[in-house]
Design a protein around this motif. Sequence first.
Motif, mmCIF file in Angstrom:
data_model
loop_
_atom_site.group_PDB
_atom_site.id
_atom_site.type_symbol
_atom_site.label_atom_id
_atom_site.label_comp_id
_atom_site.label_asym_id
_atom_site.label_seq_id
_atom_site.Cartn_x
_atom_site.Cartn_y
_atom_site.Cartn_z
ATOM 1 N N LYS A 14 1.135 -1.341 -0.322
ATOM 2 C CA LYS A 14 0.177 -0.133 -0.358
ATOM 3 C C LYS A 14 1.095 1.042 -0.041
ATOM 4 N N VAL A 15 1.837 1.030 0.929
ATOM 5 C CA VAL A 15 2.641 2.292 0.999
ATOM 6 C C VAL A 15 3.595 2.341 -0.822
ATOM 7 N N PHE A 16 3.709 1.588 -1.237
ATOM 8 C CA PHE A 16 4.029 2.163 -2.960
ATOM 9 C C PHE A 16 3.386 2.879 -3.304
ATOM 10 N N PHE A 17 2.033 2.220 -3.248
ATOM 11 C CA PHE A 17 1.117 2.668 -4.380
ATOM 12 C C PHE A 17 0.681 3.996 -4.297
ATOM 13 N N ASP A 18 1.041 3.987 -2.512
ATOM 14 C CA ASP A 18 0.136 5.724 -2.148
ATOM 15 C C ASP A 18 1.579 6.234 -2.956
ATOM 16 N N ALA A 19 3.314 5.950 -2.388
ATOM 17 C CA ALA A 19 3.901 6.724 -3.184
ATOM 18 C C ALA A 19 3.417 7.306 -4.913
ATOM 19 N N ALA A 20 3.036 6.130 -5.276
ATOM 20 C CA ALA A 20 3.649 6.392 -6.655
ATOM 21 C C ALA A 20 1.931 7.860 -7.462
ATOM 22 N N SER A 21 1.426 7.435 -6.222
ATOM 23 C CA SER A 21 0.429 8.177 -6.752
ATOM 24 C C SER A 21 1.112 9.662 -6.413
ATOM 25 N N GLN A 22 2.116 9.798 -5.715
ATOM 26 C CA GLN A 22 2.829 11.151 -6.061
ATOM 27 C C GLN A 22 4.059 11.620 -6.208
ATOM 28 N N GLY A 23 3.690 10.241 -7.787
ATOM 29 C CA GLY A 23 4.970 10.412 -8.604
ATOM 30 C C GLY A 23 6.781 9.258 -8.211
ATOM 31 N N LYS A 24 6.002 8.454 -7.139
ATOM 32 C CA LYS A 24 7.413 8.124 -5.698
ATOM 33 C C LYS A 24 7.517 7.176 -6.023
ATOM 34 N N LEU A 25 9.391 6.613 -6.316
ATOM 35 C CA LEU A 25 9.815 5.410 -6.867
ATOM 36 C C LEU A 25 10.093 4.476 -4.870
ATOM 37 N N LEU A 26 9.430 4.121 -4.660
ATOM 38 C CA LEU A 26 9.805 3.725 -3.207
ATOM 39 C C LEU A 26 10.448 2.122 -3.095
ATOM 40 N N ILE A 27 11.343 1.777 -3.283
ATOM 41 C CA ILE A 27 11.634 0.120 -2.992
ATOM 42 C C ILE A 27 11.914 0.014 -0.983
ATOM 43 N N LYS A 28 12.188 -1.618 -0.931
ATOM 44 C CA LYS A 28 12.044 -1.890 0.585
ATOM 45 C C LYS A 28 13.251 -1.989 0.721
ATOM 46 N N LYS A 29 14.211 -1.638 1.425
ATOM 47 C CA LYS A 29 15.608 -2.167 1.881
ATOM 48 C C LYS A 29 15.471 -2.628 3.165
ATOM 49 N N CYS A 30 16.594 -3.652 3.304
ATOM 50 C CA CYS A 30 16.435 -4.569 4.852
ATOM 51 C C CYS A 30 17.428 -3.517 6.277
ATOM 52 N N ALA A 31 17.069 -3.580 7.088
ATOM 53 C CA ALA A 31 18.316 -2.842 8.050
ATOM 54 C C ALA A 31 18.512 -3.528 8.789
ATOM 55 N N ALA A 32 18.398 -4.824 8.608
ATOM 56 C CA ALA A 32 19.028 -6.085 9.543
ATOM 57 C C ALA A 32 20.216 -6.526 8.638
ATOM 58 N N CYS A 33 19.900 -6.883 6.863
ATOM 59 C CA CYS A 33 20.724 -7.449 5.903
ATOM 60 C C CYS A 33 21.591 -6.315 4.861
ATOM 61 N N GLY A 34 21.421 -5.457 4.994
ATOM 62 C CA GLY A 34 21.030 -3.813 4.550
ATOM 63 C C GLY A 34 20.601 -4.543 2.086
ATOM 64 N N GLU A 35 19.998 -5.134 1.837
ATOM 65 C CA GLU A 35 19.756 -5.680 0.875
ATOM 66 C C GLU A 35 18.522 -4.739 0.394
ATOM 67 N N PHE A 36 18.925 -4.446 -0.378
ATOM 68 C CA PHE A 36 17.232 -3.831 -1.937
ATOM 69 C C PHE A 36 15.870 -5.684 -2.038
ATOM 70 N N HIS A 37 15.399 -4.971 -2.020
ATOM 71 C CA HIS A 37 14.219 -5.812 -2.601
ATOM 72 C C HIS A 37 12.837 -5.131 -3.571
ATOM 73 N N HIS A 38 11.975 -5.840 -4.374
ATOM 74 C CA HIS A 38 11.334 -6.014 -4.686
ATOM 75 C C HIS A 38 10.194 -6.791 -5.818
ATOM 76 N N TYR A 39 9.349 -6.711 -5.419
ATOM 77 C CA TYR A 39 7.850 -5.825 -4.825
ATOM 78 C C TYR A 39 8.755 -6.167 -3.252
ATOM 79 N N PRO A 40 8.021 -4.792 -2.880
ATOM 80 C CA PRO A 40 7.625 -5.095 -1.430
ATOM 81 C C PRO A 40 7.011 -5.990 -0.630
ATOM 82 N N ARG A 41 7.691 -7.064 0.041
ATOM 83 C CA ARG A 41 7.136 -7.487 0.966
ATOM 84 C C ARG A 41 7.921 -6.859 2.725
#
Length: 127
Positions: A14-41
Motif C-alpha cells: 500500500k505504501v508503495f502505491f500511495d507513493a506512486a500516486s505522488q510520483g515517487k518510486l519506493l523500494i524496500k531495504k532491509c535494515a538487518a542485512c542491507g539488501e534492497f528488494h522488490h516487489y515490496p514484502r
Amino acid sequence: MRKIPAPSVNPENKVFFDAASQGKLLIKKCAACGEFHHYPRAICPFCFSDKTEWRDAKGTGTVYTCSVLRRGVPEPYCIAYVTLEEGVSMLTNIVDCDLDKVSIGMKVKVVFKPTDGGPPVPMFTPA
Ligand SMILES: [Zn+2]
C-alpha cells in the motif's frame, strides 16, 4: 492508449502505491542485512528479517531483458525487467518510445502510468 489494469493493493504494498500516486518510486531495504528488494514484502527475502524499511529509489535503471508483445493484444507493448540503480529488478513495461528500439542495456527512467480504476504504476521510458 492501452488500458492498464489496476494493480492489486495489499498491506505489503500500500505504501508503495500511495507513493506512486505522488510520483515517487519506493523500494524496500532491509535494515538487518542491507539488501534492497522488490516487489515490496514485509519480510526480507534474503535474511527473513522483518526490519524492512521504505527508501526512495532514484528511478533510473537499465533494461535487463525485454520482449515486445504484438499478438493477441489490442496494442503492442514492451514487457521488461529493469534493474534499478539500487540493484533490484522490476517486472515492468517500457513505454512512450519506439518499441523496436528498446534494447538490453538501455538506460531508462521511471514514469507513472494511470491504471483502470487503481493507483498509477511505475513504468520506464528511455532516459
Ligand atoms: Zn535482510
